[in-house]
Design an enzyme around this catalytic site. Sequence first.
Site, PDB file in Angstrom:
ATOM      1  CG  HIS A   1      -3.315  38.751   8.140  1.00 49.08           C
ATOM      2  ND1 HIS A   1      -3.122  39.018   6.796  1.00 49.08           N
ATOM      3  CD2 HIS A   1      -2.129  38.968   8.756  1.00 49.08           C
ATOM      4  CE1 HIS A   1      -1.864  39.400   6.612  1.00 49.08           C
ATOM      5  NE2 HIS A   1      -1.234  39.370   7.783  1.00 49.08           N
TER       6      HIS A   1
ATOM      7  CG  ASP B   1      -8.679  40.662   7.640  1.00 48.85           C
ATOM      8  OD1 ASP B   1      -7.968  39.723   7.269  1.00 48.85           O
ATOM      9  OD2 ASP B   1      -9.658  40.519   8.401  1.00 48.85           O
TER      10      ASP B   1
ATOM     11  CD  GLU C   1      -3.908  34.540  12.948  1.00 43.55           C
ATOM     12  OE1 GLU C   1      -3.076  35.130  13.663  1.00 43.55           O
ATOM     13  OE2 GLU C   1      -4.700  35.130  12.168  1.00 43.55           O
TER      14      GLU C   1
ATOM     15  CB  SER D   1     -13.065  36.369   7.383  1.00 43.84           C
ATOM     16  OG  SER D   1     -13.217  37.746   7.687  1.00 43.84           O
TER      17      SER D   1
ATOM     18  CG  HIS E   1     -17.391  39.768   8.585  1.00 42.36           C
ATOM     19  ND1 HIS E   1     -17.285  39.698   9.952  1.00 42.36           N
ATOM     20  CD2 HIS E   1     -16.184  39.339   8.091  1.00 42.36           C
ATOM     21  CE1 HIS E   1     -16.083  39.247  10.275  1.00 42.36           C
ATOM     22  NE2 HIS E   1     -15.402  39.031   9.166  1.00 42.36           N
TER      23      HIS E   1
ATOM     24  CG  ASP F   1       4.156  36.392   6.218  1.00 44.73           C
ATOM     25  OD1 ASP F   1       3.050  36.914   6.015  1.00 44.73           O
ATOM     26  OD2 ASP F   1       5.226  37.007   6.089  1.00 44.73           O
ATOM     27  N   GLY F   2       0.777  34.959   5.877  1.00 47.02           N
ATOM     28  CA  GLY F   2      -0.167  34.986   4.779  1.00 47.02           C
ATOM     29  C   GLY F   2       0.315  35.788   3.590  1.00 47.02           C
TER      30      GLY F   2
END
Length: 308
Positions: A42, A181, A132, A112, A19, A160-161
Amino acid sequence: MFSYRHAFHAGNHADVLKHTMLIAILRHLTQKDAALMVVDTHAGAGLYRLDGDYAGTSGEAADGVLKLAMAVSPAGKGKPAALPDPAPILQDYLDMVAGFNKAGELKVYPGSPFIIQQLLREEARDKLKLFEMHPTDSKALAANIAQLQAGRQVAVARADGFEGLKAFLPPPSRRALVLIDPSYEIKSDYPKVSACIQDSLKRFATGTYVVWYPVIPRPEAHELPRRLKTLANQAGKPWLHATLAIGQGEGAVHIPGEREHGPGLTASGMFVINPPHTLRGALQVALPQLVNVLGRGRGQGQSLEASG
């Protein structure tokens, strides 16, 4: 597949690194007038309680954001702070986290999605796309984001990212930041990250791509940054790679189902393709300070390398 919960790890040393760098990158990208598209592949739940059941179970924030916050505060009457002059990007990170808490408290930790949303500009029409897959976290994320009343600025999808990202590249404004991530709970996440970056660079070579990964004794984890470096070099794009290791600690608590990311995680890395030119210099000051403050002994350290 869905046993990983970031709530156990909110505010740990890996979050501090991730971050801090994310904020520094966004500060730079939002200096230009053109709209910015940000995609978080994610996203997690978006917002976490450090005094809740999950974070309280692992206590990882104690070796992360809480320890850093204590270091920049006076130790007591007449006693100086352990880190009286923090690097600007570390102070910026702590100020961001403090903004989600009452004065003098640190009970809420922004993930995030909330950090990114805080830095988006309404006048520039910046956009944030959140993905997510975890059924519980995706529901919590949608509820947390709804409280922002951000309207069309932020969109949430339980999808699904890796696949969802493709629809947003290239963005209409030709400016994008992508954060990748995953939990890396299963081995297939590692090649999926590489494949995602390879595909994304073909679709939109000038985007800024940020990949977080755990530094663990697994071949895939060591191969990932090497693979990303190769992909960036093949595309002729600059890159930056930073790692932070806090070293071995005492009294680790095992969390059932948390094979890769339990309290035993001692190091993580960030790989950035098309990084801001200011990032390397900022990290050269910040990373040694993080090791001094968060380091726990054997194995602690940091590394920083960049192309060019």
